[in-house]
Design a protein around this motif. Structure first.
Motif, PDB file in Angstrom:
ATOM      1  N   GLY A  45       5.208   8.437  14.639  1.00 39.78           N
ATOM      2  CA  GLY A  45       5.813   7.555  13.655  1.00 39.78           C
ATOM      3  C   GLY A  45       4.795   7.090  12.636  1.00 39.78           C
ATOM      4  O   GLY A  45       3.628   7.497  12.655  1.00 39.78           O
ATOM      5  N   SER A  46       5.233   6.217  11.743  1.00 38.89           N
ATOM      6  CA  SER A  46       4.369   5.644  10.708  1.00 38.89           C
ATOM      7  C   SER A  46       4.054   4.200  11.074  1.00 38.89           C
ATOM      8  O   SER A  46       4.943   3.467  11.514  1.00 38.89           O
ATOM      9  CB  SER A  46       5.058   5.703   9.344  1.00 38.89           C
ATOM     10  OG  SER A  46       5.283   7.042   8.974  1.00 38.89           O
ATOM     11  N   TYR A  47       2.806   3.812  10.852  1.00 41.04           N
ATOM     12  CA  TYR A  47       2.332   2.492  11.246  1.00 41.04           C
ATOM     13  C   TYR A  47       1.437   1.910  10.153  1.00 41.04           C
ATOM     14  O   TYR A  47       0.905   2.634   9.321  1.00 41.04           O
ATOM     15  CB  TYR A  47       1.551   2.582  12.567  1.00 41.04           C
ATOM     16  CG  TYR A  47       2.398   3.132  13.693  1.00 41.04           C
ATOM     17  CD1 TYR A  47       3.214   2.291  14.434  1.00 41.04           C
ATOM     18  CD2 TYR A  47       2.408   4.491  13.981  1.00 41.04           C
ATOM     19  CE1 TYR A  47       4.013   2.790  15.450  1.00 41.04           C
ATOM     20  CE2 TYR A  47       3.211   4.996  14.996  1.00 41.04           C
ATOM     21  CZ  TYR A  47       4.004   4.138  15.724  1.00 41.04           C
ATOM     22  OH  TYR A  47       4.810   4.638  16.720  1.00 41.04           O
ATOM     23  N   LYS A  48       1.270   0.587  10.179  1.00 39.98           N
ATOM     24  CA  LYS A  48       0.390  -0.121   9.247  1.00 39.98           C
ATOM     25  C   LYS A  48      -0.766  -0.734  10.033  1.00 39.98           C
ATOM     26  O   LYS A  48      -0.616  -1.091  11.201  1.00 39.98           O
ATOM     27  CB  LYS A  48       1.137  -1.245   8.540  1.00 39.98           C
ATOM     28  CG  LYS A  48       2.242  -0.792   7.629  1.00 39.98           C
ATOM     29  CD  LYS A  48       2.910  -2.008   7.002  1.00 39.98           C
ATOM     30  CE  LYS A  48       4.077  -1.641   6.133  1.00 39.98           C
ATOM     31  NZ  LYS A  48       4.706  -2.830   5.559  1.00 39.98           N
ATOM     32  N   LEU A  49      -1.895  -0.896   9.350  1.00 46.58           N
ATOM     33  CA  LEU A  49      -3.072  -1.498   9.960  1.00 46.58           C
ATOM     34  C   LEU A  49      -3.576  -2.609   9.050  1.00 46.58           C
ATOM     35  O   LEU A  49      -3.812  -2.379   7.856  1.00 46.58           O
ATOM     36  CB  LEU A  49      -4.172  -0.456  10.155  1.00 46.58           C
ATOM     37  CG  LEU A  49      -5.435  -0.998  10.817  1.00 46.58           C
ATOM     38  CD1 LEU A  49      -5.354  -0.772  12.320  1.00 46.58           C
ATOM     39  CD2 LEU A  49      -6.662  -0.333  10.249  1.00 46.58           C
ATOM     40  N   SER A  50      -3.712  -3.814   9.598  1.00 48.87           N
ATOM     41  CA  SER A  50      -4.292  -4.948   8.869  1.00 48.87           C
ATOM     42  C   SER A  50      -5.639  -5.281   9.504  1.00 48.87           C
ATOM     43  O   SER A  50      -5.841  -5.058  10.699  1.00 48.87           O
ATOM     44  CB  SER A  50      -3.366  -6.170   8.958  1.00 48.87           C
ATOM     45  OG  SER A  50      -2.127  -5.896   8.342  1.00 48.87           O
TER      46      SER A  50
ATOM     47  N   SER B 198      -4.051  -7.600   4.591  1.00 48.56           N
ATOM     48  CA  SER B 198      -2.792  -7.216   5.239  1.00 48.56           C
ATOM     49  C   SER B 198      -2.422  -5.812   4.787  1.00 48.56           C
ATOM     50  O   SER B 198      -2.570  -5.479   3.606  1.00 48.56           O
ATOM     51  CB  SER B 198      -1.676  -8.181   4.851  1.00 48.56           C
ATOM     52  OG  SER B 198      -1.941  -9.458   5.377  1.00 48.56           O
ATOM     53  N   ASP B 199      -1.961  -5.014   5.738  1.00 40.82           N
ATOM     54  CA  ASP B 199      -1.537  -3.648   5.442  1.00 40.82           C
ATOM     55  C   ASP B 199      -2.621  -2.898   4.669  1.00 40.82           C
ATOM     56  O   ASP B 199      -2.364  -2.284   3.622  1.00 40.82           O
ATOM     57  CB  ASP B 199      -0.215  -3.634   4.671  1.00 40.82           C
ATOM     58  CG  ASP B 199       0.883  -4.390   5.399  1.00 40.82           C
ATOM     59  OD1 ASP B 199       0.814  -4.498   6.650  1.00 40.82           O
ATOM     60  OD2 ASP B 199       1.808  -4.879   4.735  1.00 40.82           O
ATOM     61  N   ALA B 200      -3.841  -2.941   5.193  1.00 39.50           N
ATOM     62  CA  ALA B 200      -4.974  -2.281   4.535  1.00 39.50           C
ATOM     63  C   ALA B 200      -4.747  -0.783   4.404  1.00 39.50           C
ATOM     64  O   ALA B 200      -5.203  -0.165   3.448  1.00 39.50           O
ATOM     65  CB  ALA B 200      -6.262  -2.550   5.323  1.00 39.50           C
ATOM     66  N   LEU B 201      -4.050  -0.208   5.361  1.00 39.39           N
ATOM     67  CA  LEU B 201      -3.694   1.195   5.258  1.00 39.39           C
ATOM     68  C   LEU B 201      -2.458   1.486   6.092  1.00 39.39           C
ATOM     69  O   LEU B 201      -2.106   0.738   7.000  1.00 39.39           O
ATOM     70  CB  LEU B 201      -4.855   2.121   5.639  1.00 39.39           C
ATOM     71  CG  LEU B 201      -5.554   1.951   6.985  1.00 39.39           C
ATOM     72  CD1 LEU B 201      -4.834   2.715   8.082  1.00 39.39           C
ATOM     73  CD2 LEU B 201      -6.964   2.494   6.852  1.00 39.39           C
ATOM     74  N   THR B 202      -1.796   2.556   5.737  1.00 41.43           N
ATOM     75  CA  THR B 202      -0.639   3.060   6.478  1.00 41.43           C
ATOM     76  C   THR B 202      -1.030   4.432   7.003  1.00 41.43           C
ATOM     77  O   THR B 202      -1.681   5.204   6.293  1.00 41.43           O
ATOM     78  CB  THR B 202       0.593   3.175   5.557  1.00 41.43           C
ATOM     79  OG1 THR B 202       0.909   1.876   5.042  1.00 41.43           O
ATOM     80  CG2 THR B 202       1.794   3.706   6.312  1.00 41.43           C
TER      81      THR B 202
END
Length: 149
Positions: free
Chosen positions: A87-92, A106-110
């Motif tokens: 799946g797709s995820y976000k990283l903060s 917040s949401d530094a990368l997906t």
């Protein structure tokens, strides 16, 4: 551009080659105008809808973390055998020290994760959730099972 008068995150990198093998490795480059004692970098992985799934920082997971004072460097977090479904995820990410937090993105990368093991007929992660936590199953009954070939 981040505020260079305060400790700040300069760059966030994800190792795509390792991710393709099932390992999440993230490098966070940081800089401070004064010594951070010690620098503490934290990360939170979220669903695309923004629901936090898990987080980590050296206060929670201190194995291998040797605190020392520094003004700049790279903090690396690695999770082998990432227990997520495809799946797709976000990283903060955030940066602080033993006294306070200074910077956050917040949401530094997906990132898109493809689980190394393909599971046919897997229900959507919206139904079963994002985690792929191994479990052991067995059947038993009072009678002997009959197997038809």
């Amino acid at each position: 551009i981040r505020d260079s008068n305060n400790p700040h995150i300069q760059k966030v990198e994800l190792d795509q080659q390792l991710l393709d093998q099932g390992t999440l490795k993230v490098n966070v480059h940081f800089h401070s105008p004064w010594d951070l004692n010690p620098p503490i970098v934290g990360m939170v992985v979220s669903s695309l809808y923004g629901m936090p799934l898990f987080g980590s920082n050296p206060r929670i997971h201190a194995t291998g973390f040797e605190p020392c004072s520094m003004r700049s460097g790279i903090a690396t977090m690695q999770i082998d055998h990432l227990p997520l479904h495809s799946g797709s995820y976000k990283l903060s990410v955030w940066l602080g020290d033993s006294h306070q937090d200074y910077d956050a993105i917040s949401d530094a990368l997906t990132f898109d994760f493809v689980a190394p093991q393909f599971i046919s007929n897997l229900p959507s992660v919206d139904i079963i959730g994002p985690f792929n936590i191994p479990a052991h199953w067995r059947l038993q009954n009072d009678a002997q099972c009959t197997v038809y070939v």
